[in-house]
Design a protein around this motif. Structure first.
Motif, PDB file in Angstrom:
ATOM      1  N   VAL A   1      85.084  83.501 -27.287  1.00  0.00           N
ATOM      2  CA  VAL A   1      84.100  82.924 -26.367  1.00  0.00           C
ATOM      3  C   VAL A   1      82.701  83.458 -26.674  1.00  0.00           C
TER       4      VAL A   1
ATOM      5  N   GLY B   1      87.058  79.396 -27.153  1.00  0.00           N
ATOM      6  CA  GLY B   1      86.503  80.065 -28.326  1.00  0.00           C
ATOM      7  C   GLY B   1      86.754  79.353 -29.637  1.00  0.00           C
TER       8      GLY B   1
ATOM      9  N   GLN C   1      84.838  78.036 -21.678  1.00  0.00           N
ATOM     10  CA  GLN C   1      85.514  79.271 -22.107  1.00  0.00           C
ATOM     11  C   GLN C   1      86.541  79.009 -23.201  1.00  0.00           C
TER      12      GLN C   1
ATOM     13  N   ASN D   1      79.360  88.617 -24.697  1.00  0.00           N
ATOM     14  CA  ASN D   1      78.246  87.671 -24.657  1.00  0.00           C
ATOM     15  C   ASN D   1      76.988  88.328 -25.206  1.00  0.00           C
TER      16      ASN D   1
ATOM     17  N   PHE E   1      81.543  76.788 -24.741  1.00  0.00           N
ATOM     18  CA  PHE E   1      81.335  78.112 -24.139  1.00  0.00           C
ATOM     19  C   PHE E   1      81.501  78.040 -22.623  1.00  0.00           C
TER      20      PHE E   1
ATOM     21  N   SER F   1      77.710  74.744 -26.515  1.00  0.00           N
ATOM     22  CA  SER F   1      77.423  74.998 -25.099  1.00  0.00           C
ATOM     23  C   SER F   1      78.564  74.522 -24.214  1.00  0.00           C
TER      24      SER F   1
ATOM     25  N   MET G   1      81.405  81.620 -29.628  1.00  0.00           N
ATOM     26  CA  MET G   1      81.002  80.261 -29.288  1.00  0.00           C
ATOM     27  C   MET G   1      79.639  80.248 -28.602  1.00  0.00           C
ATOM     28  N   GLU G   2      79.337  81.297 -27.831  1.00  0.00           N
ATOM     29  CA  GLU G   2      78.012  81.359 -27.222  1.00  0.00           C
ATOM     30  C   GLU G   2      76.926  81.416 -28.298  1.00  0.00           C
TER      31      GLU G   2
END
Length: 230
Positions: A186, A181, A179, A43, A176, A173, A189-190
């Motif tokens: 993941v 990806g 969870q 992250n 993410f 959002s 994706m954040e």
């Protein structure tokens, strides 16, 4: 000070946002050694964690960020530049419900980035999580609202990009948080969820910087333009 000068100052604040935030992600990530930082797995918050150790019960991973202070400073500076840009470019938005909501939600999203930097995830998880929620929800919803603003406003001049970035951020959002990806990981994706507001700010800043000087009285120009369209 002329309104065009104030707007150009706000535009310059915005121009710096995406390059600053991207550079911080890259440079602080490169300082990691063992294990190496992964944009797909880690992250953004991992870059700001102040201690080393296994982190996150959902996706356990070893986190150790030698330059965490630089990342947290970048969070705070990014937030400050976004807020300064929103305040200094206030007159380019023109009254209207969509513009007001967009502007207000973006301010909350910028505040969320500040919270994330002021309270790293491993030092105050609750406030850090609040900051993340503000970024995921408010920043991206603000872009969608701003994209619906009336003609004659700054967001309307970037309407397709504003709406697309907001929708992309909201989708990122949701994925993410779930969870998922979707091939990006993941962590990747954040970044889809977080980067739309900084990218929009830099694009809007460039547009404003090169067009604001054409209007010696920006407020009167925008008011007249809106009146003519009404």
């Amino acid at each position: 000070m002329r309104s065009s000068t104030v707007v150009r100052a706000g535009a310059l604040c915005w121009v710096a946002v995406a390059p600053l935030f991207l550079a911080a992600n890259v440079i602080v990530g490169l300082a990691w050694d063992d294990p190496a930082f992964s944009w797909a797995t880690n992250n953004i918050s991992d870059l700001g964690n102040v201690t080393c150790g296994v982190w996150d019960t959902t996706r356990p991973r070893y986190v150790c960020s030698p330059w965490h202070s630089a990342m947290n400073a970048a969070f705070l500076l990014t937030a400050a530049l976004l807020m300064a840009g929103l305040v200094l470019t206030w007159r380019t938005w023109v009254p209207g419900r969509a513009a007001r909501w967009g502007r207000g939600l973006m301010l909350l999203g910028a505040a969320g980035l500040g919270l994330a930097g002021a309270f790293p995830a491993d030092s105050n998880e609750n406030l850090h999580l609040l900051g993340a929620v503000l970024v995921f929800g408010c920043a991206n919803a603000g872009l969608v609202a701003a994209g619906c603003a009336r003609n004659g406003t700054l967001p309307a001049r970037l309407r397709p990009a504003t709406l697309a970035l907001g929708a992309l951020g909201l989708a990122g959002s949701v994925l993410f948080i779930a969870q998922q990806g979707m091939g990006l990981g993941v962590g990747g994706m954040e970044r889809v969820a977080v980067f739309p507001l900084p990218v929009w700010a830099t694009c809007a800043g460039l547009l404003l910087y090169f067009t604001a000087p054409r209007h010696r009285s920006l407020g009167r120009h925008l008011t007249a333009e809106t009146s003519n369209q009404g």
